[in-house]
Design a protein around this motif. Sequence first.
Motif, PDB file in Angstrom:
ATOM      1  N   GLU A 146       0.836  -1.209   0.000  1.00 16.51           N
ATOM      2  CA  GLU A 146       0.000   0.000   0.000  1.00 16.51           C
ATOM      3  C   GLU A 146       0.868   1.257   0.000  1.00 16.51           C
ATOM      4  O   GLU A 146       0.578   2.230  -0.708  1.00 16.51           O
ATOM      5  N   ALA A 147       1.945   1.255   0.771  1.00 19.76           N
ATOM      6  CA  ALA A 147       2.839   2.419   0.830  1.00 19.76           C
ATOM      7  C   ALA A 147       3.505   2.660  -0.523  1.00 19.76           C
ATOM      8  O   ALA A 147       3.653   3.812  -0.960  1.00 19.76           O
ATOM      9  N   ILE A 148       3.907   1.595  -1.199  1.00 22.35           N
ATOM     10  CA  ILE A 148       4.521   1.716  -2.525  1.00 22.35           C
ATOM     11  C   ILE A 148       3.533   2.315  -3.516  1.00 22.35           C
ATOM     12  O   ILE A 148       3.869   3.213  -4.298  1.00 22.35           O
ATOM     13  N   LEU A 149       2.300   1.843  -3.479  1.00 24.49           N
ATOM     14  CA  LEU A 149       1.297   2.355  -4.413  1.00 24.49           C
ATOM     15  C   LEU A 149       0.960   3.816  -4.125  1.00 24.49           C
ATOM     16  O   LEU A 149       0.784   4.616  -5.052  1.00 24.49           O
ATOM     17  N   HIS A 150       0.867   4.184  -2.853  1.00 25.00           N
ATOM     18  CA  HIS A 150       0.603   5.582  -2.516  1.00 25.00           C
ATOM     19  C   HIS A 150       1.720   6.484  -3.048  1.00 25.00           C
ATOM     20  O   HIS A 150       1.454   7.602  -3.520  1.00 25.00           O
ATOM     21  N   LYS A 151       2.952   6.014  -3.002  1.00 19.11           N
ATOM     22  CA  LYS A 151       4.081   6.803  -3.481  1.00 19.11           C
ATOM     23  C   LYS A 151       4.013   7.006  -4.994  1.00 19.11           C
ATOM     24  O   LYS A 151       4.252   8.107  -5.495  1.00 19.11           O
ATOM     25  N   HIS A 152       3.674   5.948  -5.723  1.00 17.56           N
ATOM     26  CA  HIS A 152       3.693   6.005  -7.185  1.00 17.56           C
ATOM     27  C   HIS A 152       2.382   6.494  -7.779  1.00 17.56           C
ATOM     28  O   HIS A 152       2.358   6.960  -8.920  1.00 17.56           O
ATOM     29  N   PHE A 153       1.295   6.391  -7.015  1.00 13.30           N
ATOM     30  CA  PHE A 153      -0.018   6.826  -7.500  1.00 13.30           C
ATOM     31  C   PHE A 153      -0.664   7.734  -6.452  1.00 13.30           C
ATOM     32  O   PHE A 153      -1.623   7.344  -5.789  1.00 13.30           O
ATOM     33  N   PRO A 154      -0.153   8.951  -6.297  1.00 10.70           N
ATOM     34  CA  PRO A 154      -0.640   9.833  -5.228  1.00 10.70           C
ATOM     35  C   PRO A 154      -2.086  10.284  -5.399  1.00 10.70           C
ATOM     36  O   PRO A 154      -2.676  10.836  -4.467  1.00 10.70           O
ATOM     37  N   HIS A 155      -2.672  10.036  -6.575  1.00 14.00           N
ATOM     38  CA  HIS A 155      -4.071  10.424  -6.770  1.00 14.00           C
ATOM     39  C   HIS A 155      -5.039   9.512  -6.029  1.00 14.00           C
ATOM     40  O   HIS A 155      -6.213   9.856  -5.876  1.00 14.00           O
ATOM     41  N   TYR A 156      -4.566   8.363  -5.556  1.00 12.65           N
ATOM     42  CA  TYR A 156      -5.437   7.506  -4.755  1.00 12.65           C
ATOM     43  C   TYR A 156      -5.531   8.059  -3.337  1.00 12.65           C
ATOM     44  O   TYR A 156      -4.521   8.283  -2.673  1.00 12.65           O
ATOM     45  N   SER A 157      -6.749   8.257  -2.864  1.00  7.15           N
ATOM     46  CA  SER A 157      -6.951   8.812  -1.518  1.00  7.15           C
ATOM     47  C   SER A 157      -6.873   7.737  -0.439  1.00  7.15           C
ATOM     48  O   SER A 157      -6.518   8.025   0.711  1.00  7.15           O
TER      49      SER A 157
END
Length: 274
Positions: free
Chosen positions: A92-103
């Motif tokens: 989840e942390a990796i995805l938040h970093k690469h896809f910051p548009h996800y809330s």
Amino acid sequence: METRVRYLARSPIFETEKAFSTDFPVDHVEGARRTNHEADDRLMTVAAIQNPSQWKLDVHGFCLLHAETHLDRNDVYTKKREIQDAYWYQIEAILHKHFPHYSRIESYDLTVRKRDPEFPAIVRGYRDEYEQPSSTAHSDYSQKGGFLTLQHCFPGQDDYWKDKDFDMLNVWRPLTPTDDWPLALCDYTTIDTEEDIRINDAIRRDLVGEGSLLHHNEAHRWYYFKDQGVNDLIVFRNSDAYGKRARGFHAAVSNPEAKGPLRESVEVRLVAFY
């Protein structure tokens, strides 16, 4: 590499029946069938990805990330429940970093696969500890199937995702580097979404879900991540709230020149809200 991709045959039965499959035996029920599928194995070129950065989730249905993860290969078989929360947090942390548009990103499944030496000649039954590679070209969910999965995995929270936009994502990687039965992905731009996709009822022990299967089309272009390491992540979209975005149709394929150990892999399924 030249290999066979297993498609769903364009059978006339689908003129009167919806496609369906189960993951459990039904021999004890008179007249019951586990599936109405007919396989359509096609010789296809599955090309090695040369430039990982060119693949975009919103264009091709998948993308490739390099990020360090920590997961004990042995623990996934013996302590899956104990270790999955920590691994979910990493992904989840990796995805938040690469896809910051996800809330908000919520994991809900950790699937481990370990190829049996007899696969695919003999497909073992369902195992609680690990599963076999999935060799039919598919996307895990249809648009409706994404909602069915959320209702099953997050019961009583329907009001949260009502009228919200979201993606159903998978993050896949090998547990140890190998060239055995790699994951192949179909470039979404080569799929005829009106003619090539078949909605399928996925009947499980605790859920009737809905996924998408792929019929063959010569226009399809398939790719795999050659020499994929444990920190090379394949991220693909299975569905979205409105059924309008690129999806990552995928299948495990036999590598005729494989020299590595039997494939072991781990994947996380997540919902990512905009």
